[in-house]
Design a protein around this motif. Structure first.
Motif, mmCIF file in Angstrom:
data_model
loop_
_atom_site.group_PDB
_atom_site.id
_atom_site.type_symbol
_atom_site.label_atom_id
_atom_site.label_comp_id
_atom_site.label_asym_id
_atom_site.label_seq_id
_atom_site.Cartn_x
_atom_site.Cartn_y
_atom_site.Cartn_z
ATOM 1 N N ASP A 82 20.035 50.648 64.299
ATOM 2 C CA ASP A 82 19.848 50.633 62.848
ATOM 3 C C ASP A 82 21.146 50.413 62.072
ATOM 4 N N LEU A 83 22.284 50.332 62.763
ATOM 5 C CA LEU A 83 23.577 50.227 62.101
ATOM 6 C C LEU A 83 24.058 48.784 62.050
ATOM 7 N N VAL A 84 24.547 48.389 60.867
ATOM 8 C CA VAL A 84 25.144 47.063 60.672
ATOM 9 C C VAL A 84 26.586 47.280 60.245
ATOM 10 N N PHE A 85 27.498 46.637 60.960
ATOM 11 C CA PHE A 85 28.931 46.781 60.725
ATOM 12 C C PHE A 85 29.451 45.508 60.075
ATOM 13 N N THR A 86 30.277 45.648 59.033
ATOM 14 C CA THR A 86 30.824 44.477 58.351
ATOM 15 C C THR A 86 32.324 44.606 58.150
ATOM 16 N N GLU A 87 32.984 43.470 58.197
ATOM 17 C CA GLU A 87 34.371 43.329 57.760
ATOM 18 C C GLU A 87 34.296 42.378 56.587
ATOM 19 N N ARG A 88 34.849 42.788 55.421
ATOM 20 C CA ARG A 88 34.614 42.028 54.196
ATOM 21 C C ARG A 88 35.847 41.994 53.301
ATOM 22 N N VAL A 89 35.805 41.060 52.361
ATOM 23 C CA VAL A 89 36.681 41.092 51.203
ATOM 24 C C VAL A 89 35.753 41.136 50.001
ATOM 25 N N ASP A 90 35.799 42.231 49.256
ATOM 26 C CA ASP A 90 34.980 42.412 48.057
ATOM 27 C C ASP A 90 35.830 42.087 46.839
ATOM 28 N N THR A 91 35.292 41.280 45.939
ATOM 29 C CA THR A 91 36.020 40.906 44.725
ATOM 30 C C THR A 91 35.198 41.300 43.510
ATOM 31 N N MET A 92 35.827 42.059 42.623
ATOM 32 C CA MET A 92 35.178 42.478 41.373
ATOM 33 C C MET A 92 35.514 41.476 40.271
ATOM 34 N N TYR A 93 34.499 41.158 39.436
ATOM 35 C CA TYR A 93 34.663 40.217 38.332
ATOM 36 C C TYR A 93 34.152 40.809 37.025
ATOM 37 N N ARG A 94 34.749 40.343 35.926
ATOM 38 C CA ARG A 94 34.259 40.647 34.584
ATOM 39 C C ARG A 94 33.113 39.689 34.254
ATOM 40 N N GLY A 95 32.422 39.975 33.178
ATOM 41 C CA GLY A 95 31.320 39.128 32.746
ATOM 42 C C GLY A 95 31.722 37.702 32.438
ATOM 43 N N ASP A 96 32.984 37.481 32.054
ATOM 44 C CA ASP A 96 33.453 36.124 31.742
ATOM 45 C C ASP A 96 33.895 35.362 32.987
ATOM 46 N N GLY A 97 33.740 35.998 34.165
ATOM 47 C CA GLY A 97 34.105 35.345 35.418
ATOM 48 C C GLY A 97 35.546 35.559 35.848
ATOM 49 N N SER A 98 36.328 36.268 35.044
ATOM 50 C CA SER A 98 37.714 36.511 35.447
ATOM 51 C C SER A 98 37.765 37.620 36.501
ATOM 52 N N LYS A 99 38.656 37.438 37.462
ATOM 53 C CA LYS A 99 38.776 38.382 38.578
ATOM 54 C C LYS A 99 39.488 39.647 38.139
ATOM 55 N N ILE A 100 38.928 40.774 38.550
ATOM 56 C CA ILE A 100 39.552 42.067 38.294
ATOM 57 C C ILE A 100 40.457 42.440 39.463
ATOM 58 N N MET A 101 39.885 42.427 40.662
ATOM 59 C CA MET A 101 40.640 42.796 41.852
ATOM 60 C C MET A 101 39.814 42.477 43.083
ATOM 61 N N ASP A 102 40.491 42.391 44.217
ATOM 62 C CA ASP A 102 39.755 42.306 45.467
ATOM 63 C C ASP A 102 40.360 43.279 46.466
ATOM 64 N N PHE A 103 39.554 43.647 47.443
ATOM 65 C CA PHE A 103 39.998 44.610 48.427
ATOM 66 C C PHE A 103 39.272 44.378 49.742
ATOM 67 N N ARG A 104 39.995 44.653 50.811
ATOM 68 C CA ARG A 104 39.449 44.491 52.171
ATOM 69 C C ARG A 104 38.688 45.762 52.546
ATOM 70 N N VAL A 105 37.522 45.552 53.160
ATOM 71 C CA VAL A 105 36.630 46.663 53.461
ATOM 72 C C VAL A 105 36.045 46.502 54.861
ATOM 73 N N ALA A 106 35.932 47.597 55.569
ATOM 74 C CA ALA A 106 35.093 47.669 56.771
ATOM 75 C C ALA A 106 33.960 48.624 56.403
ATOM 76 N N GLY A 107 32.727 48.198 56.635
ATOM 77 C CA GLY A 107 31.601 49.008 56.204
ATOM 78 C C GLY A 107 30.565 49.201 57.293
ATOM 79 N N VAL A 108 29.803 50.280 57.142
ATOM 80 C CA VAL A 108 28.683 50.577 58.026
ATOM 81 C C VAL A 108 27.473 50.857 57.149
#
Length: 146
Positions: A82-108
């Protein structure tokens, strides 16, 4: 994005694809994919013990950082039971499409009965907290409640 090897991996990839293009779509995806009793935690930040609390946190992030949506770049995905493992880069954006920040994530993520029951991310919480605090201060807020 990577390709899924099974239905649970595809479910998680579809979940990540639905985190935009605006906050309402983001929240709609959470309502569709997360169980009512989901446990969502980014280790080093607050634990969100259910769907309602998770949705409130998205609103808090929007208020404190200007986040409207996220783009999730899954680098690797794998699963066992039942477990799914991910390695990711998550990027947050404002409503106008400008980038706020990104961060590397390992998730379960635990996927059971067609819903995500547990969603745990592991990341550089100190670096992320520092970036979020800076953004909140720029927007005239005090401490970020993660």
């Amino acid at each position: 994005m990577v390709s899924a090897s099974n239905d649970k991996e595809q479910f998680v990839l579809d979940f990540f694809k639905g985190m935009g293009p605006d906050l309402e779509s983001f929240k709609k995806t959470y309502r569709e994919y997360l169980a009512e009793d989901v446990e969502w935690e980014s280790v080093g930040f607050d634990h969100h013990p259910n769907l309602e609390d998770s949705l409130k946190y998205l609103d808090t992030l929007a208020e404190q950082t200007g986040m409207a949506y996220c783009d999730i770049n899954v680098i690797n995905i794998g699963s066992a039971g039942d477990l799914v493992f991910t390695e990711r880069v998550d990027t947050m954006y404002r409503g106008d499409g400008s980038k706020i920040m990104d961060f590397r994530v390992a998730g379960v993520l635990e996927v059971r009965d067609g819903k995500i029951r547990r969603y745990t991310d592991y990341l550089d919480s100190l670096g992320t907290a520092t970036q979020l605090q800076s953004l909140a201060q720029e927007m005239g807020h005090g401490a970020v409640s993660a």
